[in-house]
Design a protein around this motif. Sequence first.
Motif, PDB file in Angstrom:
ATOM      1  N   PRO A  16      -0.935  11.939  -0.468  1.00  0.00           N
ATOM      2  CA  PRO A  16      -0.081  12.161   0.715  1.00  0.00           C
ATOM      3  C   PRO A  16      -0.771  11.592   2.004  1.00  0.00           C
ATOM      4  O   PRO A  16       0.021  11.349   3.003  1.00  0.00           O
ATOM      5  CB  PRO A  16       0.238  13.483   0.811  1.00  0.00           C
ATOM      6  CG  PRO A  16      -0.056  14.101  -0.580  1.00  0.00           C
ATOM      7  CD  PRO A  16      -1.143  13.075  -1.205  1.00  0.00           C
ATOM      8  N   TYR A  17      -1.986  11.869   1.952  1.00  0.00           N
ATOM      9  CA  TYR A  17      -2.912  11.581   3.278  1.00  0.00           C
ATOM     10  C   TYR A  17      -2.796  10.155   3.277  1.00  0.00           C
ATOM     11  O   TYR A  17      -2.606   9.546   4.649  1.00  0.00           O
ATOM     12  CB  TYR A  17      -4.177  12.181   3.230  1.00  0.00           C
ATOM     13  CG  TYR A  17      -5.084  11.648   4.352  1.00  0.00           C
ATOM     14  CD1 TYR A  17      -5.067  12.020   5.962  1.00  0.00           C
ATOM     15  CD2 TYR A  17      -5.956  10.546   3.948  1.00  0.00           C
ATOM     16  CE1 TYR A  17      -5.890  11.602   6.709  1.00  0.00           C
ATOM     17  CE2 TYR A  17      -6.868  10.079   5.017  1.00  0.00           C
ATOM     18  CZ  TYR A  17      -6.701  10.654   6.424  1.00  0.00           C
ATOM     19  OH  TYR A  17      -7.595  10.069   7.359  1.00  0.00           O
ATOM     20  N   ASP A  72      -5.666  14.279  -7.301  1.00  0.00           N
ATOM     21  CA  ASP A  72      -4.940  13.062  -6.595  1.00  0.00           C
ATOM     22  C   ASP A  72      -3.585  13.490  -5.568  1.00  0.00           C
ATOM     23  O   ASP A  72      -3.292  12.624  -4.758  1.00  0.00           O
ATOM     24  CB  ASP A  72      -4.191  12.386  -7.757  1.00  0.00           C
ATOM     25  CG  ASP A  72      -5.254  11.733  -8.555  1.00  0.00           C
ATOM     26  OD1 ASP A  72      -6.226  10.890  -7.856  1.00  0.00           O
ATOM     27  OD2 ASP A  72      -5.141  11.549  -9.902  1.00  0.00           O
ATOM     28  N   LEU A  73      -3.315  14.722  -5.651  1.00  0.00           N
ATOM     29  CA  LEU A  73      -2.153  15.198  -4.795  1.00  0.00           C
ATOM     30  C   LEU A  73      -2.797  15.635  -3.384  1.00  0.00           C
ATOM     31  O   LEU A  73      -1.949  15.737  -2.490  1.00  0.00           O
ATOM     32  CB  LEU A  73      -1.609  16.312  -5.404  1.00  0.00           C
ATOM     33  CG  LEU A  73      -0.542  15.917  -6.656  1.00  0.00           C
ATOM     34  CD1 LEU A  73       0.211  17.202  -7.250  1.00  0.00           C
ATOM     35  CD2 LEU A  73       0.614  14.865  -5.816  1.00  0.00           C
ATOM     36  N   THR A 114       0.758  -1.106  -0.122  1.00  0.00           N
ATOM     37  CA  THR A 114      -0.027   0.009   0.202  1.00  0.00           C
ATOM     38  C   THR A 114       0.951   1.138  -0.131  1.00  0.00           C
ATOM     39  O   THR A 114       0.618   2.357  -0.586  1.00  0.00           O
ATOM     40  CB  THR A 114      -0.830  -0.017   1.128  1.00  0.00           C
ATOM     41  OG1 THR A 114      -1.584  -1.164   1.169  1.00  0.00           O
ATOM     42  CG2 THR A 114      -2.010   1.316   1.192  1.00  0.00           C
ATOM     43  N   PHE A 115       1.898   1.264   0.808  1.00  0.00           N
ATOM     44  CA  PHE A 115       2.746   2.747   0.915  1.00  0.00           C
ATOM     45  C   PHE A 115       3.415   2.576  -0.343  1.00  0.00           C
ATOM     46  O   PHE A 115       3.526   3.811  -1.047  1.00  0.00           O
ATOM     47  CB  PHE A 115       3.845   2.212   1.767  1.00  0.00           C
ATOM     48  CG  PHE A 115       4.737   3.108   2.124  1.00  0.00           C
ATOM     49  CD1 PHE A 115       4.530   4.396   2.968  1.00  0.00           C
ATOM     50  CD2 PHE A 115       6.047   3.357   1.331  1.00  0.00           C
ATOM     51  CE1 PHE A 115       5.295   5.583   3.185  1.00  0.00           C
ATOM     52  CE2 PHE A 115       6.965   4.425   1.647  1.00  0.00           C
ATOM     53  CZ  PHE A 115       6.468   5.616   2.430  1.00  0.00           C
ATOM     54  N   PHE A 137       1.663   9.278  -5.939  1.00  0.00           N
ATOM     55  CA  PHE A 137       2.205  10.384  -5.379  1.00  0.00           C
ATOM     56  C   PHE A 137       3.361  10.986  -6.497  1.00  0.00           C
ATOM     57  O   PHE A 137       3.511  12.215  -6.758  1.00  0.00           O
ATOM     58  CB  PHE A 137       2.744  10.572  -3.936  1.00  0.00           C
ATOM     59  CG  PHE A 137       3.105  11.673  -3.446  1.00  0.00           C
ATOM     60  CD1 PHE A 137       2.214  13.028  -3.563  1.00  0.00           C
ATOM     61  CD2 PHE A 137       4.263  12.088  -3.178  1.00  0.00           C
ATOM     62  CE1 PHE A 137       2.776  14.246  -3.044  1.00  0.00           C
ATOM     63  CE2 PHE A 137       4.830  13.296  -2.669  1.00  0.00           C
ATOM     64  CZ  PHE A 137       4.204  14.281  -2.716  1.00  0.00           C
ATOM     65  N   SER A 138       4.392  10.133  -6.399  1.00  0.00           N
ATOM     66  CA  SER A 138       5.455  10.615  -7.392  1.00  0.00           C
ATOM     67  C   SER A 138       5.026  10.959  -8.629  1.00  0.00           C
ATOM     68  O   SER A 138       5.613  11.916  -9.285  1.00  0.00           O
ATOM     69  CB  SER A 138       6.660   9.657  -7.299  1.00  0.00           C
ATOM     70  OG  SER A 138       7.020   9.241  -5.798  1.00  0.00           O
ATOM     71  N   GLY A 139       4.440   9.976  -9.380  1.00  0.00           N
ATOM     72  CA  GLY A 139       3.781  10.116 -10.699  1.00  0.00           C
ATOM     73  C   GLY A 139       3.036  11.617 -10.753  1.00  0.00           C
ATOM     74  O   GLY A 139       3.331  12.367 -11.883  1.00  0.00           O
TER      75      GLY A 139
END
Length: 208
Positions: A118-119, A113-114, A9-10, A17-19
């Motif tokens: 992060p959450y 999405d951003l 999941t992480f 998040f990176s994408g």
Amino acid sequence: MFTFRQVYTFSYNLFQFSGHTWILANSIARFLTFGRDALADTFYSVGFVMSLCQLLSILELFHIADGIEKARLLPRFIQVVEKNLLLMVVIMLEEIQSKPVVCVLLFLWNILDLLRYPYQLLCVLDTPSITLLWACYTLRIPLYILSVITEAVTIYQVLPFVGPSAAFLVLLKLYLPLLAVGASVTIWQLLRERQQHLDRWNKKMKRK
């Protein structure tokens, strides 16, 4: 000690998040460098990564169904289908890829999405943030409404480029009312989801 499920999941949320961070940073950098001229080829620059991220987002439906992620399945299903179907249309019709509305749509999708990934990363680490929780479940509602309006405008601008394909044209015209119905259901579900998460946080704080 992290379990395999937590590591998966992480890793998934970190990849997304990176994408999306790369897509947003690339789009902003191009706009600051080339100005309005950058809008014409934004999709050519970030389209592959965006398509990959959205394709992988289908996995989130299984995450919710399996209990890996605590969220409502219906609104996520509608959002995933909306994005992937519209991306397929944009990919098939090169004429629409250079339209400014596509750039705006990608920007709104990335911001949405951003707000979420992060959450979710902090939730996996068991260090949730009330600020990110509030932003994730509050700001995404007006942003989602804006994205749906932009999706409708994109479909409207696609229609002249469909050509003689009558079946495809009918499908696109049918998609617009379906988009409105799906968005209404999604907004209602998102409001309920927001209330549930904030109530759960308040109860957690009271127990402390």
